[in-house]
Design an enzyme around this catalytic site. Structure first.
Site, PDB file in Angstrom:
ATOM      1  N   CYS A   1       3.189  49.439  92.840  1.00  0.00           N
ATOM      2  CA  CYS A   1       4.147  49.215  91.756  1.00  0.00           C
ATOM      3  C   CYS A   1       3.492  48.206  90.818  1.00  0.00           C
ATOM      4  O   CYS A   1       3.127  47.115  91.256  1.00  0.00           O
ATOM      5  CB  CYS A   1       5.446  48.656  92.330  1.00  0.00           C
ATOM      6  SG  CYS A   1       6.606  48.059  91.082  1.00  0.00           S
TER       7      CYS A   1
ATOM      8  N   HIS B   1       4.818  55.344  88.094  1.00  0.00           N
ATOM      9  CA  HIS B   1       5.662  56.482  87.704  1.00  0.00           C
ATOM     10  C   HIS B   1       5.007  57.305  86.589  1.00  0.00           C
ATOM     11  O   HIS B   1       5.270  58.496  86.455  1.00  0.00           O
ATOM     12  CB  HIS B   1       7.020  55.988  87.186  1.00  0.00           C
ATOM     13  CG  HIS B   1       7.980  55.537  88.244  1.00  0.00           C
ATOM     14  ND1 HIS B   1       7.857  54.328  88.895  1.00  0.00           N
ATOM     15  CD2 HIS B   1       9.098  56.118  88.742  1.00  0.00           C
ATOM     16  CE1 HIS B   1       8.861  54.193  89.757  1.00  0.00           C
ATOM     17  NE2 HIS B   1       9.629  55.265  89.684  1.00  0.00           N
TER      18      HIS B   1
ATOM     19  N   ASP C   1       6.810  50.846  96.585  1.00  0.00           N
ATOM     20  CA  ASP C   1       7.097  50.916  95.154  1.00  0.00           C
ATOM     21  C   ASP C   1       8.596  50.725  94.969  1.00  0.00           C
ATOM     22  O   ASP C   1       9.374  50.776  95.927  1.00  0.00           O
ATOM     23  CB  ASP C   1       6.657  52.273  94.583  1.00  0.00           C
ATOM     24  CG  ASP C   1       6.986  52.415  93.092  1.00  0.00           C
ATOM     25  OD1 ASP C   1       6.680  51.472  92.337  1.00  0.00           O
ATOM     26  OD2 ASP C   1       7.565  53.440  92.685  1.00  0.00           O
ATOM     27  N   SER C   2       8.989  50.532  93.707  1.00  0.00           N
ATOM     28  CA  SER C   2      10.409  50.386  93.386  1.00  0.00           C
ATOM     29  C   SER C   2      11.181  51.682  93.622  1.00  0.00           C
ATOM     30  O   SER C   2      12.399  51.659  93.757  1.00  0.00           O
ATOM     31  CB  SER C   2      10.567  49.974  91.920  1.00  0.00           C
ATOM     32  OG  SER C   2      10.013  50.965  91.078  1.00  0.00           O
TER      33      SER C   2
ATOM     34  N   CYS D   1       1.924  51.971  85.154  1.00  0.00           N
ATOM     35  CA  CYS D   1       3.093  52.073  86.041  1.00  0.00           C
ATOM     36  C   CYS D   1       2.850  53.307  86.880  1.00  0.00           C
ATOM     37  O   CYS D   1       2.442  54.350  86.338  1.00  0.00           O
ATOM     38  CB  CYS D   1       4.375  52.215  85.223  1.00  0.00           C
ATOM     39  SG  CYS D   1       5.833  52.588  86.222  1.00  0.00           S
TER      40      CYS D   1
ATOM     41  N   GLU E   1      12.617  59.046  87.506  1.00  0.00           N
ATOM     42  CA  GLU E   1      13.545  58.961  88.643  1.00  0.00           C
ATOM     43  C   GLU E   1      14.685  59.985  88.524  1.00  0.00           C
ATOM     44  O   GLU E   1      15.276  60.388  89.523  1.00  0.00           O
ATOM     45  CB  GLU E   1      14.114  57.543  88.758  1.00  0.00           C
ATOM     46  CG  GLU E   1      13.093  56.488  89.188  1.00  0.00           C
ATOM     47  CD  GLU E   1      12.782  56.512  90.679  1.00  0.00           C
ATOM     48  OE1 GLU E   1      13.634  56.937  91.476  1.00  0.00           O
ATOM     49  OE2 GLU E   1      11.657  56.105  91.049  1.00  0.00           O
TER      50      GLU E   1
END
Length: 267
Positions: free
Chosen positions: A78, A189, A15-16, A187, A156
């Protein structure tokens, strides 16, 4: 030392940043015997504001690195990379590659009534790619896509439960309250903001977690290929491209994941 059986080789996940840990956690819970290698591209997060060319280049670099780990399956955890880079990654990978878009779409279609309304939330890059609209085309549902670019930085930063997250969610989603049968967390996240998003959307809207759907799809893929690891306790390895201590601290605080030592790989 004997040759490692195919079933004992690890599953690669990338993932990012730390969002893909939502997929890791679901997969670890379902398949405790699997060896898992997770890569978070923390030096270049977020992907959602990057060009398609950049996301494809980053994804190919990470894929090549994970292939060196002798993985048996790659999960592109991601949504931005799944939207833009999945085909490019498949071209260079000798092992099966799974994204997170299709599992989420299939889960949403099981959730929404025929002809219902589905709201897709995602990064700007994911929404602009129209990947979800294409995947849902012909299903008879009405699809709306909404970019929510500030959600990834909030996660994040570890600010999931702060008032600012609720305020941002209201700004993005209040116009859709009560108007969608299902909302896709487009997403990886976003499951970390699930409660905040659900509160804005109201009780009528079912929240579809693409991280859970992706983990379920990965279990099926491994079973179909006779690649499930029969072991009882699999190993986990975590690698990031920057700030390993911060990654470990947020993994523990937000998801209860004890990473142990986090390695660093820079490109």
């Amino acid at each position: 030392m004997g040759k490692v059986k195919d079933s004992e080789r690890p599953v690669g996940i990338f993932d990012s940043g730390l969002g893909g840990l939502t997929v890791y956690k679901e997969l670890r819970g379902m398949l405790p015997g699997e060896n898992l290698v997770y890569f978070g591209d923390t030096a270049r997060v977020p992907y959602g504001t990057k060009s398609a060319e950049a996301v494809i280049a980053f994804s190919k670099e990470i894929t090549s690195f994970l292939l060196e780990k002798k993985i048996k399956l790659l999960i592109v955890a991601c949504n931005t990379a799944s939207s833009l880079a999945l085909e490019a990654v498949r071209k260079i990978s000798p092992v099966p590659v799974m994204g997170v878009i299709l599992p989420g779409v299939e889960a949403a279609l099981r959730t929404a009534p025929p002809g219902g309304r589905i709201l897709v939330t995602g990064t700007s890059a994911t929404v602009n790619s129209r990947a979800y609209s294409r995947a849902l085309a012909g299903s008879g549902v009405k699809v709306t896509e909404k970019a929510c670019p500030l959600f990834v930085p909030l996660v994040e930063e570890g600010w999931c439960s702060k008032p600012v997250s609720a305020a941002v969610a209201r700004e993005y989603l209040a116009p859709f309250r009560g108007k969608a049968d299902a909302l896709i967390l487009g997403c990886t996240h976003y499951p970390l903001l699930k409660k905040v998003i659900a509160a804005v959307m109201g009780p009528r809207t079912r929240i579809v977690d693409s991280a859970l759907a992706a983990a379920q799809a990965a279990r099926t893929e491994l079973a179909d290929r006779s690649l499930l690891n029969p072991g009882r306790r699999g190993r986990s390895e975590f690698i990031v491209s920057d700030a390993p201590e911060r990654f470990a601290a947020l993994a523990l605080r937000l998801l209860g994941i004890k990473t142990g030592r986090v390695a660093v790989k820079r490109f």
